[in-house]
Design an enzyme around this catalytic site. Structure first.
Site, PDB file in Angstrom:
ATOM      1  N   GLY A 100       0.734  -1.307  -0.076  1.00 52.01           N
ATOM      2  CA  GLY A 100      -0.132  -0.105  -0.074  1.00 52.01           C
ATOM      3  C   GLY A 100       0.903   1.342  -0.355  1.00 52.01           C
ATOM      4  CB  ALA A 101       4.473   1.621  -1.142  1.00 58.68           C
ATOM      5  CB  ALA A 102       0.733   4.413  -4.116  1.00 61.18           C
ATOM      6  CB  ILE A 110      -0.828   4.578   6.360  1.00 61.17           C
ATOM      7  CG1 ILE A 110      -2.076   4.656   6.842  1.00 61.17           C
ATOM      8  CG2 ILE A 110       0.311   4.307   7.284  1.00 61.17           C
ATOM      9  CD1 ILE A 110      -2.606   3.249   7.558  1.00 61.17           C
ATOM     10  NE  ARG A 112     -10.578   0.680  13.288  1.00 65.57           N
ATOM     11  CZ  ARG A 112     -10.931   1.237  14.225  1.00 65.57           C
ATOM     12  NH1 ARG A 112     -11.918   0.614  14.948  1.00 65.57           N
ATOM     13  NH2 ARG A 112     -10.402   2.467  14.722  1.00 65.57           N
ATOM     14  CG  ASN A 119      -9.337  -4.564   2.995  1.00 63.59           C
ATOM     15  OD1 ASN A 119      -9.340  -4.246   1.679  1.00 63.59           O
ATOM     16  ND2 ASN A 119      -9.460  -3.864   4.109  1.00 63.59           N
ATOM     17  CG  ASP A 168      -6.058   0.764  18.940  1.00 66.35           C
ATOM     18  OD1 ASP A 168      -7.131   1.497  18.563  1.00 66.35           O
ATOM     19  OD2 ASP A 168      -5.311  -0.239  18.391  1.00 66.35           O
ATOM     20  NE  ARG A 201      -6.522   6.608  17.432  1.00 65.31           N
ATOM     21  CZ  ARG A 201      -6.789   6.000  16.426  1.00 65.31           C
ATOM     22  NH1 ARG A 201      -7.654   4.781  16.591  1.00 65.31           N
ATOM     23  NH2 ARG A 201      -7.034   6.410  15.144  1.00 65.31           N
ATOM     24  CG  HIS A 246      -7.139  -1.531  15.442  1.00 63.08           C
ATOM     25  ND1 HIS A 246      -7.199  -0.215  15.922  1.00 63.08           N
ATOM     26  CD2 HIS A 246      -7.638  -1.023  13.902  1.00 63.08           C
ATOM     27  CE1 HIS A 246      -7.247   0.710  15.586  1.00 63.08           C
ATOM     28  NE2 HIS A 246      -7.366   0.449  14.057  1.00 63.08           N
TER      29      HIS A 246
HETATM   30  P1  NAD Z   1      -5.107   4.228   1.457  1.00 60.94           P
HETATM   31  O1  NAD Z   1      -6.340   3.870   0.473  1.00 60.94           O
HETATM   32  O2  NAD Z   1      -4.687   5.543   1.254  1.00 60.94           O
HETATM   33  O3  NAD Z   1      -4.065   3.193   0.919  1.00 60.94           O
HETATM   34  C1  NAD Z   1      -3.883   1.992   0.387  1.00 60.94           C
HETATM   35  C2  NAD Z   1      -3.110   1.545  -0.642  1.00 60.94           C
HETATM   36  O4  NAD Z   1      -2.983   0.269  -0.753  1.00 60.94           O
HETATM   37  C3  NAD Z   1      -3.550   2.257  -2.070  1.00 60.94           C
HETATM   38  O5  NAD Z   1      -2.421   2.792  -2.539  1.00 60.94           O
HETATM   39  C4  NAD Z   1      -3.824   0.852  -2.766  1.00 60.94           C
HETATM   40  O6  NAD Z   1      -3.554   0.945  -4.188  1.00 60.94           O
HETATM   41  C5  NAD Z   1      -3.079   0.045  -1.972  1.00 60.94           C
HETATM   42  N1  NAD Z   1      -3.551  -1.376  -2.285  1.00 60.94           N
HETATM   43  C6  NAD Z   1      -4.721  -1.985  -2.561  1.00 60.94           C
HETATM   44  N2  NAD Z   1      -4.750  -3.268  -2.652  1.00 60.94           N
HETATM   45  C7  NAD Z   1      -3.455  -3.513  -2.880  1.00 60.94           C
HETATM   46  C8  NAD Z   1      -2.829  -4.763  -2.951  1.00 60.94           C
HETATM   47  N3  NAD Z   1      -3.240  -6.069  -3.300  1.00 60.94           N
HETATM   48  N4  NAD Z   1      -1.461  -4.760  -2.807  1.00 60.94           N
HETATM   49  C9  NAD Z   1      -0.528  -3.792  -2.598  1.00 60.94           C
HETATM   50  N5  NAD Z   1      -1.171  -2.492  -2.272  1.00 60.94           N
HETATM   51  C10 NAD Z   1      -2.456  -2.622  -2.425  1.00 60.94           C
HETATM   52  O7  NAD Z   1      -5.215   3.724   2.703  1.00 60.94           O
HETATM   53  P2  NAD Z   1      -4.513   3.995   4.027  1.00 60.94           P
HETATM   54  O8  NAD Z   1      -5.323   5.405   4.724  1.00 60.94           O
HETATM   55  O9  NAD Z   1      -3.053   4.085   3.730  1.00 60.94           O
HETATM   56  O10 NAD Z   1      -4.805   2.794   4.936  1.00 60.94           O
HETATM   57  C11 NAD Z   1      -4.298   1.426   4.622  1.00 60.94           C
HETATM   58  C12 NAD Z   1      -5.194   0.544   5.482  1.00 60.94           C
HETATM   59  O11 NAD Z   1      -4.730   0.679   7.043  1.00 60.94           O
HETATM   60  C13 NAD Z   1      -6.782   0.561   5.627  1.00 60.94           C
HETATM   61  O12 NAD Z   1      -7.278  -0.789   5.581  1.00 60.94           O
HETATM   62  C14 NAD Z   1      -6.887   1.324   6.929  1.00 60.94           C
HETATM   63  O13 NAD Z   1      -8.267   1.172   7.492  1.00 60.94           O
HETATM   64  C15 NAD Z   1      -5.869   0.770   7.709  1.00 60.94           C
HETATM   65  N6  NAD Z   1      -5.527   1.464   9.121  1.00 60.94           N
HETATM   66  C16 NAD Z   1      -5.015   0.588  10.020  1.00 60.94           C
HETATM   67  C17 NAD Z   1      -4.833   1.303  11.402  1.00 60.94           C
HETATM   68  C18 NAD Z   1      -4.577   0.100  12.599  1.00 60.94           C
HETATM   69  O14 NAD Z   1      -4.272   0.913  13.535  1.00 60.94           O
HETATM   70  N7  NAD Z   1      -4.446  -0.861  12.385  1.00 60.94           N
HETATM   71  C19 NAD Z   1      -4.844   2.342  11.473  1.00 60.94           C
HETATM   72  C20 NAD Z   1      -5.202   3.249  10.333  1.00 60.94           C
HETATM   73  C21 NAD Z   1      -5.370   2.595   9.043  1.00 60.94           C
HETATM   74  C1  LMR Z   2      -7.984   3.902  13.082  1.00 62.14           C
HETATM   75  O1  LMR Z   2      -8.018   3.515  14.043  1.00 62.14           O
HETATM   76  O2  LMR Z   2      -7.858   5.188  12.885  1.00 62.14           O
HETATM   77  C2  LMR Z   2      -7.870   3.160  11.790  1.00 62.14           C
HETATM   78  O3  LMR Z   2      -8.139   1.885  11.937  1.00 62.14           O
HETATM   79  C3  LMR Z   2      -8.703   3.883  10.652  1.00 62.14           C
HETATM   80  C4  LMR Z   2     -10.283   3.466  11.018  1.00 62.14           C
HETATM   81  O4  LMR Z   2     -10.867   3.043  10.292  1.00 62.14           O
HETATM   82  O5  LMR Z   2     -10.644   3.897  11.969  1.00 62.14           O
END
Ligand code: NAD
Ligand code: LMR
Length: 325
Positions: A10-12, A15, A97, A104, A158, A161, A186
């Site tokens: 998800g490097a583009a 996050i 979520r 996913n 979490d 926070r 989470h």
């Molecule tokens: P985003 O949509 O900005 O970026 C996700 C990226 O993943 C996109 O660039 C997309 O093209 C890429 N992607 C999709 N399918 C893919 C694949 N098969 N292989 C490689 N890359 C792929 O989203 P974000 O804001 O960066 O969030 C990413 C994930 O992290 C989300 O599921 C979000 O809910 C989760 N998240 C989790 C936490 C946590 O505490 N666990 C916190 C924040 C966000």
């Molecule tokens: C968060 O806790 O901020 C992430 O898991 C993104 C979300 O969907 O809340």
């Protein structure tokens, strides 16, 4: 020259746009260790990845060894020391979520199968994409060559926070707050637990808190902080998530003097299923994660802990068919 290889999926995305630069400008690794960063995204995002690569180069990070940008998971994962599984759909306003689970799950299933083929068993995998704990379960199942102890899911956001909200309430720095952990999923059922927490090595300030504030403000605020961010930003947390991933990676590598929270799958003394990724109070040193077992847990706390376990067992049941493939 010593080097580590870190893969970020998800490097583009949002996050990653913070995370890559935190890792490369941070001090997780000694100065003589160079970092190769493997950036994976889908084919449509390769033009964005090229821009991200140019920006990394423009930072002239002294510890950067090499950057690989690719849509080929095999290339991205091969020889990785650390794999940060971020790439997944985020939720938007009004969603839970767990609503992301079926969309996913497919991503994590496919990537785990590839990881299983091309990665050393010592590789550490951190699952971030939501719902993170159950995606970690999918990874654990399909990447069975990797010991489950090497797979963790992110709960540090979490915990951060919780520390920050408590610190603000007591007008104390987060550095004075210790032993504050978050149990379970989470999600909005997680249990931020003040019962063992200290402020300046004493529980006096915690005992002075009003029970209504703890139950009606603190716990729900931590539980729903992700949704609160989405409400205001229109999209989910990114910089704070990246900061928490940095902390999590740093703790895995360099240990911690405090109690920590990560989703792990383990036997435990709390009667929690060992078939789900659940966040426990943890001690982490020399990359060894151990549960702080046998803490005294009140009936009220146990109810929260059981509720969050129940939700994770439900998520596990939802993906049961996927685990058959
Ligand atoms: P985003 O949509 O900005 O970026 C996700 C990226 O993943 C996109 O660039 C997309 O093209 C890429 N992607 C999709 N399918 C893919 C694949 N098969 N292989 C490689 N890359 C792929 O989203 P974000 O804001 O960066 O969030 C990413 C994930 O992290 C989300 O599921 C979000 O809910 C989760 N998240 C989790 C936490 C946590 O505490 N666990 C916190 C924040 C966000
Ligand atoms: C968060 O806790 O901020 C992430 O898991 C993104 C979300 O969907 O809340």
């Amino acid at each position: 020259m010593k080097k580590v290889i870190i893969t970020i999926t998800g490097a583009a995305g949002n996050i990653a746009y913070s995370l890559i630069f935190r890792i490369l400008s941070g001090n997780i690794f000694p100065a003589d260790i160079k970092i190769q960063i493997n950036l994976l995204d889908i084919a449509e995002s390769l033009p964005i990845l090229k821009g991200v690569k140019y920006e990394i180069e423009d930072c002239a990070f002294p510890n950067l060894d090499n950057i690989i940008t690719t849509d080929d998971p095999g290339l991205a994962f091969t020889d990785s020391d650390y794999i940060l599984l971020v790439g997944a759909k985020p939720r938007f306003k009004g969603m839970q979520r767990a609503d992301l689970l079926l969309d996913n799950a497919n991503i994590f299933q496919k990537q785990a199968k590839i990881i299983n083929e091309c990665v050393d068993k010592n590789t550490k995998i951190i699952v971030v994409g939501n719902p993170a704990n159950t995606n970690a379960l999918i990874v654990q199942y399909f990447a069975s060559n990797i010991p489950s102890d090497n797979i963790t899911s992110l709960m540090k956001l979490d915990q951060n926070r919780a520390k920050s909200i408590l610190g603000n309430k007591l007008n104390k720095s987060v550095t004075e707050v210790s032993q504050l952990v978050v149990w379970g999923n989470h999600s909005a059922t997680q249990f931020p637990d003040l019962n063992h927490a200290n402020v300046s090595n004493s529980n006096e300030a915690i005992l002075s808190l009003d029970a209504d504030w703890v139950n009606d403000v603190f716990i729900p605020r931590v539980q729903k902080r992700g949704a609160e961010i989405i409400q205001h930003r229109g999209k989910s947390s990114a910089a704070s998530a990246a900061s928490a991933i940095y902390d999590h990676l740093n703790i895995l590598i360099n240990g911690s003097n405090d109690w920590e929270s990560m989703g792990i799958m383990r036997d435990n003394t709390y009667g929690i299923s060992n078939e789900i990724f659940f966040s426990f109070p943890l001690k982490i040193s020399n990359s060894n994660i151990s549960i702080i077992n046998e803490l005294a847990i009140s009936d009220e706390s146990m109810k929260y802990i059981k509720d969050t376990e129940k939700e994770l067992l439900t998520e596990r049941d939802i993906i049961k068919d996927i685990l058959k493939n």
